[in-house]
Structures are given as structure tokens and as C-alpha cells.
Design a protein around this motif. Structure first.
Motif, PDB file in Angstrom:
ATOM      1  N   GLY A 180       0.806  -1.213   0.000  1.00 24.12           N
ATOM      2  CA  GLY A 180       0.000   0.000   0.000  1.00 24.12           C
ATOM      3  C   GLY A 180       0.836   1.259   0.000  1.00 24.12           C
ATOM      4  O   GLY A 180       0.424   2.296   0.530  1.00 24.12           O
ATOM      5  N   GLY A 181       2.035   1.177  -0.576  1.00 22.86           N
ATOM      6  CA  GLY A 181       2.927   2.324  -0.628  1.00 22.86           C
ATOM      7  C   GLY A 181       3.847   2.456   0.563  1.00 22.86           C
ATOM      8  O   GLY A 181       4.742   3.297   0.572  1.00 22.86           O
ATOM      9  N   VAL A 182       3.658   1.626   1.613  1.00 26.42           N
ATOM     10  CA  VAL A 182       4.425   1.731   2.851  1.00 26.42           C
ATOM     11  C   VAL A 182       5.540   0.682   2.884  1.00 26.42           C
ATOM     12  O   VAL A 182       5.309  -0.481   2.554  1.00 26.42           O
ATOM     13  CB  VAL A 182       3.514   1.570   4.085  1.00 26.42           C
ATOM     14  CG1 VAL A 182       4.334   1.621   5.372  1.00 26.42           C
ATOM     15  CG2 VAL A 182       2.445   2.655   4.098  1.00 26.42           C
ATOM     16  N   ALA A 183       6.743   1.102   3.300  1.00 26.73           N
ATOM     17  CA  ALA A 183       7.867   0.175   3.455  1.00 26.73           C
ATOM     18  C   ALA A 183       8.626   0.523   4.727  1.00 26.73           C
ATOM     19  O   ALA A 183       8.691   1.690   5.135  1.00 26.73           O
ATOM     20  CB  ALA A 183       8.794   0.241   2.255  1.00 26.73           C
ATOM     21  N   LEU A 184       9.198  -0.496   5.352  1.00 24.57           N
ATOM     22  CA  LEU A 184       9.913  -0.317   6.613  1.00 24.57           C
ATOM     23  C   LEU A 184      11.264  -1.017   6.540  1.00 24.57           C
ATOM     24  O   LEU A 184      11.359  -2.152   6.066  1.00 24.57           O
ATOM     25  CB  LEU A 184       9.102  -0.904   7.770  1.00 24.57           C
ATOM     26  CG  LEU A 184       9.781  -0.968   9.149  1.00 24.57           C
ATOM     27  CD1 LEU A 184      10.023   0.433   9.699  1.00 24.57           C
ATOM     28  CD2 LEU A 184       8.930  -1.793  10.113  1.00 24.57           C
ATOM     29  N   THR A 185      12.318  -0.344   7.009  1.00 23.58           N
ATOM     30  CA  THR A 185      13.634  -0.953   7.176  1.00 23.58           C
ATOM     31  C   THR A 185      14.024  -0.885   8.638  1.00 23.58           C
ATOM     32  O   THR A 185      13.948   0.181   9.253  1.00 23.58           O
ATOM     33  CB  THR A 185      14.706  -0.239   6.332  1.00 23.58           C
ATOM     34  OG1 THR A 185      14.364  -0.320   4.953  1.00 23.58           O
ATOM     35  CG2 THR A 185      16.070  -0.864   6.553  1.00 23.58           C
ATOM     36  N   LEU A 186      14.461  -2.019   9.199  1.00 24.64           N
ATOM     37  CA  LEU A 186      14.966  -2.080  10.564  1.00 24.64           C
ATOM     38  C   LEU A 186      16.386  -2.620  10.522  1.00 24.64           C
ATOM     39  O   LEU A 186      16.670  -3.555   9.769  1.00 24.64           O
ATOM     40  CB  LEU A 186      14.099  -3.007  11.430  1.00 24.64           C
ATOM     41  CG  LEU A 186      12.628  -2.626  11.597  1.00 24.64           C
ATOM     42  CD1 LEU A 186      11.872  -3.738  12.320  1.00 24.64           C
ATOM     43  CD2 LEU A 186      12.492  -1.312  12.363  1.00 24.64           C
ATOM     44  N   SER A 187      17.287  -2.048  11.330  1.00 26.84           N
ATOM     45  CA  SER A 187      18.668  -2.520  11.320  1.00 26.84           C
ATOM     46  C   SER A 187      19.270  -2.455  12.713  1.00 26.84           C
ATOM     47  O   SER A 187      18.873  -1.633  13.545  1.00 26.84           O
ATOM     48  CB  SER A 187      19.519  -1.682  10.358  1.00 26.84           C
ATOM     49  OG  SER A 187      19.626  -0.349  10.818  1.00 26.84           O
ATOM     50  N   MET A 188      20.228  -3.345  12.952  1.00 22.82           N
ATOM     51  CA  MET A 188      21.000  -3.355  14.188  1.00 22.82           C
ATOM     52  C   MET A 188      22.442  -3.695  13.840  1.00 22.82           C
ATOM     53  O   MET A 188      22.702  -4.368  12.845  1.00 22.82           O
ATOM     54  CB  MET A 188      20.443  -4.387  15.178  1.00 22.82           C
ATOM     55  CG  MET A 188      19.050  -4.082  15.687  1.00 22.82           C
ATOM     56  SD  MET A 188      18.532  -5.239  16.988  1.00 22.82           S
ATOM     57  CE  MET A 188      19.683  -4.777  18.303  1.00 22.82           C
ATOM     58  N   ALA A 189      23.380  -3.223  14.668  1.00 25.62           N
ATOM     59  CA  ALA A 189      24.790  -3.520  14.436  1.00 25.62           C
ATOM     60  C   ALA A 189      25.478  -3.814  15.747  1.00 25.62           C
ATOM     61  O   ALA A 189      25.287  -3.107  16.735  1.00 25.62           O
ATOM     62  CB  ALA A 189      25.478  -2.347  13.743  1.00 25.62           C
ATOM     63  N   ALA A 190      26.285  -4.859  15.729  1.00 21.41           N
ATOM     64  CA  ALA A 190      27.048  -5.225  16.915  1.00 21.41           C
ATOM     65  C   ALA A 190      28.281  -4.339  17.033  1.00 21.41           C
ATOM     66  O   ALA A 190      28.867  -3.934  16.035  1.00 21.41           O
ATOM     67  CB  ALA A 190      27.472  -6.690  16.825  1.00 21.41           C
ATOM     68  N   LEU A 204      15.931   2.835  11.941  1.00 21.60           N
ATOM     69  CA  LEU A 204      14.779   2.465  11.115  1.00 21.60           C
ATOM     70  C   LEU A 204      14.534   3.533  10.064  1.00 21.60           C
ATOM     71  O   LEU A 204      14.966   4.681  10.181  1.00 21.60           O
ATOM     72  CB  LEU A 204      13.523   2.247  11.964  1.00 21.60           C
ATOM     73  CG  LEU A 204      12.898   3.436  12.705  1.00 21.60           C
ATOM     74  CD1 LEU A 204      11.993   4.277  11.807  1.00 21.60           C
ATOM     75  CD2 LEU A 204      12.091   2.951  13.893  1.00 21.60           C
ATOM     76  N   ASN A 205      13.816   3.135   9.048  1.00 23.41           N
ATOM     77  CA  ASN A 205      13.353   4.032   7.990  1.00 23.41           C
ATOM     78  C   ASN A 205      11.941   3.593   7.623  1.00 23.41           C
ATOM     79  O   ASN A 205      11.739   2.498   7.096  1.00 23.41           O
ATOM     80  CB  ASN A 205      14.274   3.960   6.769  1.00 23.41           C
ATOM     81  CG  ASN A 205      13.882   4.938   5.669  1.00 23.41           C
ATOM     82  OD1 ASN A 205      12.754   5.407   5.599  1.00 23.41           O
ATOM     83  ND2 ASN A 205      14.828   5.232   4.794  1.00 23.41           N
ATOM     84  N   LEU A 206      10.971   4.416   7.933  1.00 20.32           N
ATOM     85  CA  LEU A 206       9.570   4.153   7.603  1.00 20.32           C
ATOM     86  C   LEU A 206       9.151   5.170   6.560  1.00 20.32           C
ATOM     87  O   LEU A 206       9.242   6.379   6.791  1.00 20.32           O
ATOM     88  CB  LEU A 206       8.693   4.275   8.850  1.00 20.32           C
ATOM     89  CG  LEU A 206       7.179   4.101   8.651  1.00 20.32           C
ATOM     90  CD1 LEU A 206       6.845   2.693   8.179  1.00 20.32           C
ATOM     91  CD2 LEU A 206       6.431   4.432   9.932  1.00 20.32           C
TER      92      LEU A 206
END
Length: 341
Positions: A180-190, A204-206
Motif C-alpha cells: 500500500g505504498g508503505v515500506a519499513l527498514t529495521l537494522s541493528m549492528a554489533a 529504522l526508515n519508515l
């Protein structure tokens, strides 16, 4: 019977190879620009090595030059796997475009597994998620030119805790499919102990992208083993109206370990547009940096024009001016040639 068995096995092998199609793409950008920045004491907020050369003509990269390799394998059933490796270089000297020259795959080094239904899981080295929201707010797309807003005006000068810059090593994350046009990126780094000095990083990027409209929210936070804590939030919008594209962004960064109040909290605001004209593209951008306390606010104005000679080759020119409170004005001009492959 034995012959039939061998023929059947061979056919199955060919069918299996056909089902798992793979491809590798070699790509790149080579850009050379002649530039001059006046001797004013205000900053134009370009990369440090370029910013340092005021009051002289220089040959430099206008757009970050790179050599990349991208591979994709179709695993079938809507699944695919792939990798991307990207080296940054300085064509005028042949050296690596990396702080200290120590990171060869400076642009990106990733591996990923993707599903049409479930999205993408990735691991490696890449920009933090909110970075890509900032790029959407810059008509010059974070190039190295005098007129670009860059991370300073779209990310409020935020840099990754323990590493500096905008790239995060030892990173893993997930990118959702666009629904529906919406995208989400989640990230983590050690942090991996003393290898980076970082204790953690997450972001994150929403975003929403549908037709001419883009809306994005970015957030990032990192901490070091020494107790430094940094965070960023930015909101971006863009809209296409015929031959005109409008941009806007607000960002706020925080670094409580900074040695001055002005470095602890910074707000940034910017706006811009691109206009198709004369077969090319006119670019206009204005940004303002407002550190806490208001004693050293900076304003930058950039104007550029890019004209494609072909699908892969373009010439461009730009002008810029910047003024920081209490300092003398700095102006810049440049013209360059970019070839992509």
C-alpha cells in the motif's frame, strides 16, 4: 535402462540449473569536476578533503566515483539471494575514497536473501537506514559538489557512533516489501568490542511512496564503549508536480558527549526543487543548520544544472554560497563531466 537413467539425470541437472538463474553486473561512475571555493571562513559543508582547499582551483570528484559488483540468483518460488560490493575511488589521484584509505569496499559490502512476500534480510556494511531518507531530501543526491546539501543539512551533521561518517559495519537488518505504498527498514549492528569502539547501533526508515508523493521518517541511535550516546530523527517529504519536483526535510541530532553546547544538539532544515528545462535538469537547494544556542547558525544556497549528452554521460555546473554567523561568506563554482557504466 542404464542409458535412460543417465539421460534422465542429465535432464534434471539442466532443469535445476535453468531454475536457479543468476547474473552478475559490473557498474560504476567516473566523475571529474573543476571547482573553486573562495577564501571565506564559512563552510560549504563538502567532504573534509575538498572543503580544506579554499581559494584555489582543484580537480575533484563531483559525484562520488565508484566501481561496483552486484549479483543476484533466482532461487525460485519468489525467493532470491544476492550480494553487492562497491569500491569508492578518487579518479584525479587514483586513490581510495575512504577516511585514511583503509576501507576498500567503502561504498557497500552486503549479502542478502529476499522474498517477494516476506521482504529482505541483509547483512554486512551499509549506510544506516535513516541516511536513505535524507538522500530523498537533497536535489543533488548527496554528491560532492559545491551546491549539495548532503548529510549536514538533511541529517543535522549526525555521524555513526564509534565509526564516524554514515556507514555502519557489522550491520544486519530487514527490509519489508512495499504494501500500500508503505515500506519499513529495521537494522541493528554489533559493536564487537574494540574493533569499532561502538557498543551498539540501531535504526529504522519508515516511508510511504505512492505516485508523486514521498513521505519518510528516519531514526538512528548509537553508543560507544566510552559512554558516548548519539541519536538522530529526520522527516522528509517530496512531491512531483509535472516537470517540477519539490523537496523538504527537518532533522535533529543529539550528542551529549560533545564538548560544546552547540555540538550537543543540532537542528537542520532544508528545501529544494528540480525543474526539467532545456533538455536537462535545474536544481535549487537551500539549507539551514541551527546548533543549540543559536550562536553559529549556517545557511547555504546551491544552484545547479545537469545536461545529459547520452543515457550514460552528462555535463553539469553549479554555484553555491554559504554563510555562518560571525564568519565571512564563502562562495563556490564548478563544472564537470560524469560517465556511468
Amino acid at each position: 535402462m542404464k542409458r535412460f537413467f543417465f539421460l534422465s539425470t542429465a535432464c534434471l541437472g539442466v532443469a535445476g540449473a535453468a531454475a536457479a538463474q543468476s547474473s552478475v553486473t559490473i557498474y560504476g561512475v567516473i566523475d571529474q569536476t573543476v571547482s573553486r571555493v573562495s577564501g571565506g571562513s564559512s563552510s560549504l559543508y563538502m567532504p573534509p578533503a575538498i572543503e580544506a582547499k579554499h581559494d584555489m582551483w582543484v580537480l575533484k570528484a563531483g559525484d562520488p566515483s565508484r566501481l561496483g559488483f552486484r549479483g543476484v540468483e533466482d532461487l525460485g518460488g519468489g525467493w532470491s539471494a544476492g550480494f553487492q560490493l562497491e569500491h569508492r575511488l578518487m579518479p584525479d589521484t587514483g586513490t581510495t575514497d575512504s577516511p585514511g584509505g583503509s576501507t576498500f569496499w567503502q561504498g557497500r559490502s552486503l549479502v542478502w536473501l529476499r522474498s517477494d512476500r516476506f521482504g529482505e534480510v541483509f547483512a554486512g556494511r551499509d549506510n544506516f537506514a535513516a541516511f536513505f531518507n535524507g538522500v530523498q531530501a537533497d536535489p543533488f543526491l548527496f554528491d560532492y559538489g559545491v551546491a549539495a546539501l548532503g548529510p549536514d543539512f538533511t541529517l543535522a551533521r549526525y555521524t555513526v557512533a564509534g565509526e564516524g561518517g554514515s556507514r555502519v559495519s557489522n550491520q544486519a537488518g530487514w527490509r519489508s516489501p512495499r504494501l500500500g505504498g508503505v515500506a519499513l527498514t529495521l537494522s541493528m549492528a554489533a559493536g564487537e568490542g574494540s574493533s569499532t569502539g561502538r557498543r551498539r547501533n540501531e535504526g529504522l526508515n519508515l516511508n510511504y511512496q505512492q505516485g508523486p508523493l514521498y513521505l519518510g521518517l528516519g531514526w538512528d541511535r548509537g553508543a560507544t564503549l566510552a559512554g558516548e550516546d548519539r541519536s538522530l530523527i529526520n522527516v522528509t517529504a517530496s512531491y512531483v508536480l509535472g516537470s517540477v519536483k519539490l523537496f523538504g526535510n527537518i532533522a535533529r541530532s543529539r550528542n551529549e558527549a560533545a564538548t560544546t553546547p552547540a555540538g550537543q544538539r543540532i537542528r537542520a532544515y532544508n528545501a529544494g526543487l528540480t525543474v526539467a528545462a532545456g533538455g536537462g535538469l535545474v536544481k535549487l537547494a537551500i539549507g539551514r543548520l541551527a546548533p543549540q544556542g543559536g550562536a553559529s547558525d549556517s545557511t547555504k544556497l546551491g544552484l545547479g544544472y545537469e545536461y545529459p549528452l547520452s543515457k550514460r554521460t552528462a555535463i553539469r555546473a553549479a554555484l553555491a554560497t554559504g554563510k555562518t554567523e560571525g564568519q565571512s561568506r564563502t562562495n563556490g563554482c564548478e563544472a564537470g563531466l560524469r560517465v556511468t557504466f
